[in-house]
Each structure stands twice: as C-alpha cells, then as structure tokens.
Design an enzyme around this catalytic site. Structure first.
Site, PDB file in Angstrom:
ATOM      1  N   ASP A  51       0.843  -1.205   0.000  1.00 34.63           N
ATOM      2  CA  ASP A  51       0.000   0.000   0.000  1.00 34.63           C
ATOM      3  C   ASP A  51       0.875   1.251   0.000  1.00 34.63           C
ATOM      4  O   ASP A  51       0.375   2.375  -0.044  1.00 34.63           O
ATOM      5  CB  ASP A  51      -1.011  -0.006   1.156  1.00 34.63           C
ATOM      6  CG  ASP A  51      -0.355  -0.097   2.514  1.00 34.63           C
ATOM      7  OD1 ASP A  51       0.885  -0.213   2.586  1.00 34.63           O
ATOM      8  OD2 ASP A  51      -1.093  -0.051   3.529  1.00 34.63           O
ATOM      9  N   SER A  52       2.212   1.058  -0.005  1.00 33.85           N
ATOM     10  CA  SER A  52       3.136   2.169  -0.256  1.00 33.85           C
ATOM     11  C   SER A  52       2.907   2.739  -1.657  1.00 33.85           C
ATOM     12  O   SER A  52       3.411   3.818  -1.976  1.00 33.85           O
ATOM     13  CB  SER A  52       4.589   1.712  -0.097  1.00 33.85           C
ATOM     14  OG  SER A  52       4.819   0.530  -0.824  1.00 33.85           O
ATOM     15  N   ASP A  90      -1.078  -6.108  -0.300  1.00 31.47           N
ATOM     16  CA  ASP A  90      -1.478  -5.453   0.947  1.00 31.47           C
ATOM     17  C   ASP A  90      -2.979  -5.223   0.980  1.00 31.47           C
ATOM     18  O   ASP A  90      -3.564  -4.734   0.006  1.00 31.47           O
ATOM     19  CB  ASP A  90      -0.811  -4.076   1.046  1.00 31.47           C
ATOM     20  CG  ASP A  90       0.355  -4.065   2.015  1.00 31.47           C
ATOM     21  OD1 ASP A  90       0.403  -4.937   2.908  1.00 31.47           O
ATOM     22  OD2 ASP A  90       1.221  -3.182   1.882  1.00 31.47           O
ATOM     23  N   LYS A 120      -1.460  -9.362   2.732  1.00 30.34           N
ATOM     24  CA  LYS A 120      -0.706  -8.943   3.918  1.00 30.34           C
ATOM     25  C   LYS A 120      -1.571  -7.991   4.728  1.00 30.34           C
ATOM     26  O   LYS A 120      -2.264  -7.149   4.157  1.00 30.34           O
ATOM     27  CB  LYS A 120       0.615  -8.268   3.520  1.00 30.34           C
ATOM     28  CG  LYS A 120       1.387  -7.703   4.731  1.00 30.34           C
ATOM     29  CD  LYS A 120       2.840  -7.389   4.425  1.00 30.34           C
ATOM     30  CE  LYS A 120       3.095  -6.044   3.801  1.00 30.34           C
ATOM     31  NZ  LYS A 120       2.606  -4.868   4.592  1.00 30.34           N
ATOM     32  N   GLU A 122      -1.674  -5.542   8.482  1.00 30.31           N
ATOM     33  CA  GLU A 122      -0.922  -4.932   9.579  1.00 30.31           C
ATOM     34  C   GLU A 122      -1.658  -5.164  10.896  1.00 30.31           C
ATOM     35  O   GLU A 122      -2.851  -4.882  11.002  1.00 30.31           O
ATOM     36  CB  GLU A 122      -0.784  -3.419   9.346  1.00 30.31           C
ATOM     37  CG  GLU A 122       0.053  -3.081   8.132  1.00 30.31           C
ATOM     38  CD  GLU A 122       0.263  -1.575   7.939  1.00 30.31           C
ATOM     39  OE1 GLU A 122      -0.132  -0.786   8.823  1.00 30.31           O
ATOM     40  OE2 GLU A 122       0.822  -1.208   6.901  1.00 30.31           O
ATOM     41  N   GLU A 189       8.886  -4.266  10.580  1.00 30.04           N
ATOM     42  CA  GLU A 189       9.353  -2.987  10.043  1.00 30.04           C
ATOM     43  C   GLU A 189       9.919  -2.098  11.142  1.00 30.04           C
ATOM     44  O   GLU A 189       9.276  -1.866  12.173  1.00 30.04           O
ATOM     45  CB  GLU A 189       8.189  -2.270   9.334  1.00 30.04           C
ATOM     46  CG  GLU A 189       8.604  -0.936   8.734  1.00 30.04           C
ATOM     47  CD  GLU A 189       7.611  -0.374   7.719  1.00 30.04           C
ATOM     48  OE1 GLU A 189       6.647  -1.081   7.347  1.00 30.04           O
ATOM     49  OE2 GLU A 189       7.812   0.778   7.287  1.00 30.04           O
TER      50      GLU A 189
HETATM   51  O1  KIV Z   1       3.544  -1.130   1.673  1.00 31.74           O
HETATM   52  C1  KIV Z   1       4.730  -1.501   1.724  1.00 31.74           C
HETATM   53  O2  KIV Z   1       5.555  -1.189   0.859  1.00 31.74           O
HETATM   54  C2  KIV Z   1       5.137  -2.320   2.851  1.00 31.74           C
HETATM   55  C3  KIV Z   1       6.598  -2.611   3.001  1.00 31.74           C
HETATM   56  C4  KIV Z   1       7.298  -1.420   3.514  1.00 31.74           C
HETATM   57  C5  KIV Z   1       6.856  -3.805   3.829  1.00 31.74           C
HETATM   58  O3  KIV Z   1       4.333  -2.719   3.629  1.00 31.74           O
END
Ligand code: KIV
Length: 271
Positions: A51-52, A90, A120, A122, A189
């Site tokens: 989600d980056s 994510d 994924k 969090e 992280e």
């Molecule tokens: O969204 C992302 O890029 C991440 C990584 C930093 C692990 O969750």
C-alpha cells in the site's frame, strides 16, 4: 544447492523451505507491469504489492488513502507480469479493520479480481479473528508488525518501534500469535535488530525485515527507494542501488535539448 534456484514458482511452502535451509528470502515491492517484469526476471522471491503505492505511485503523504479498487488495479498489473515470484497484496486501510466478515470479503475481492497469491495485513492480536476467517477461506496471510504505517496517526511519527521493553514483549507475543493462527510469514518494520533476530529465532515461519537488521530470514525494500527514484527519502536502513532520480533527470534534460534544438528525430529515426 539453494532451494531458490530450483524453483519454477515460489509458493508459501518454498519460503518455509528457504527459512528451514537457512537461505535468505528476497522481497521487493512492485506496483505496475513493466517494473514487476524486471523484478521477476531478476529472480526476486516475493513481490509485495504494497500500500506504499499510495505514497510512491499516487503521491499521498500516508498509506491511508489508497482504496481496495486501486490496490486490485496495481496487483492485477503485477500478476500479469510475473512467472515465478509469489505475489503478496497489501490489504489497504479500512478494508479489514471493521470486522472479520468485511475483512474476508476484501481478501476475496483481492484474490478473485487481481489473481494475487496471498494478502498482507498490519496488526497483531487485535486482528486475529479476521486473519483466521481469511485463512479458513484458503487465502494465505502475511503479517506485519513493528512500524505499521496504517497506524501512523496513532504513533505520531515514523521512528523506530519497540525500543521499550513493554512494546518489545507485546511484539514478540503478537508474532507468536500470528504464527499460531496460521500466517505463512511476517514482515517486521523498523525495530531494533536484536529484537527482530529474537523473533526470527523464536517463531518458525519466515520473518522478513525492513529496517530490522540482518538477523531475520529475508529483506524487503520499496523498489522506488532502492533504485533512488525519490531523492528525498534517506532513512538509515535504506541501501540505494542506483541514483535513478539523477539518471532520469539527465535523460529528460537531454531529450528536451534534442527536441528544442531539432536534433531529434534524425533521418534514421524518421520514416
Ligand atoms: O507497503 C509496503 O511497501 C510495505 C513494506 C514497507 C513492507 O508494507
């Protein structure tokens, strides 16, 4: 012989074999077809559709604004590019925190509409019910602990997490809970290297670090960061393998000059 070299397609089981064999796991983010093609061709084990994307693709300050539809768009572009890597997607902020039913339907949308291989999420003990429900549907889940950017407004800053004993203890128990519920791996992280190494030793599933030192089972970086595309982001944990910001700027400058001067296109570049 390394596990990784013999593998035609990386699965969650392959990642476990790699951990068991002491072979490090490589993971990079990817958000679009062209970049994912190169990453996969290079032999990276896992591509994370992070989600980056909210930051590096859309220019938002945080990861919070990106939507489920947008994540599915990025993920389906990556999936079309990939032959070998495991594609983990994510789950974006707001798509799983409400309740486990909502979490399951978001995960199902990701799997059905993008073709991704895993999701994924969090969080630790507070999202176990949702993880469990998603796993029951046959969807592999990667956990994410430590600095969890979707909670940035709770933390207030992006500084290293779990430096104090209480938060470190909580992180260890969260990691064990994620393993017990059935996650296939966990991202840690921005936490102290010693703590990350302890987690990697005490849980049996692969631990992938970002800013978590070298005592874990693998590493992940945001691809734009490691290529040096964004020259304003320079955290200590980041190793830049290129300075694409400067390289690209130079190319754009040369192109402008060539067009303005009439040098481009020349006869050979014309029909
Ligand atoms: O969204 C992302 O890029 C991440 C990584 C930093 C692990 O969750």
């Amino acid at each position: 012989m390394s596990v990784h070299r013999n593998v035609k397609k990386v699965t969650t089981h392959v990642l476990q074999e790699m951990k068991d064999a002491g072979e490090k796991i490589t993971m990079l983010t990817g958000y679009d077809f062209s970049m994912a093609r190169i990453i996969d061709t290079a032999g990276i084990d896992v591509i994370l559709v992070g989600d980056s994307a909210s930051n590096v693709m859309a220019g938002h300050e945080t990861t919070l604004p990106i939507t489920l539809d947008q994540m599915i768009y990025h993920a389906s572009s990556v999936v079309r590019a990939v032959d070998r890597a495991l594609v983990v997607v994510d789950m974006p902020f707001g798509s799983y925190q409400g309740n486990s039913k909502e979490a399951l339907s978001s995960a199902i949308r990701i799997m059905k509409e993008s073709g991704g291989h895993a999701v994924k999420m969090e969080g630790g003990q507070e999202i176990l019910e949702s993880i469990s429900r998603i796993l029951t549907a046959g969807i592999p889940v990667m956990g994410h602990l430590g600095l969890t950017p979707q909670s940035i407004y709770k933390f207030g800053t992006y500084v290293v997490r779990a430096k104090e004993e209480e938060e470190a203890e909580r992180l260890i128990s969260d990691a064990k809970a994620l393993e017990e519920v059935g996650c296939f791996a966990i991202v840690l992280e921005k936490i102290p290297a010693e703590l990350a190494a302890k987690v990697a030793k005490e849980v049996h599933i692969p631990i992938i670090g970002i800013g978590a030192g070298n005592g874990v089972d693998g590493q992940v970086l945001v691809v734009h960061d490691m290529l040096g595309i964004n020259n304003e982001f320079n955290p200590r944990f980041l190793r830049k393998y290129h300075n694409l910001y400067q390289e690209m700027l130079g190319s754009f400058h040369r192109y402008i000059e060539d067009v303005k001067s009439g040098d481009f296109p020349n006869e050979e570049e014309s029909y």
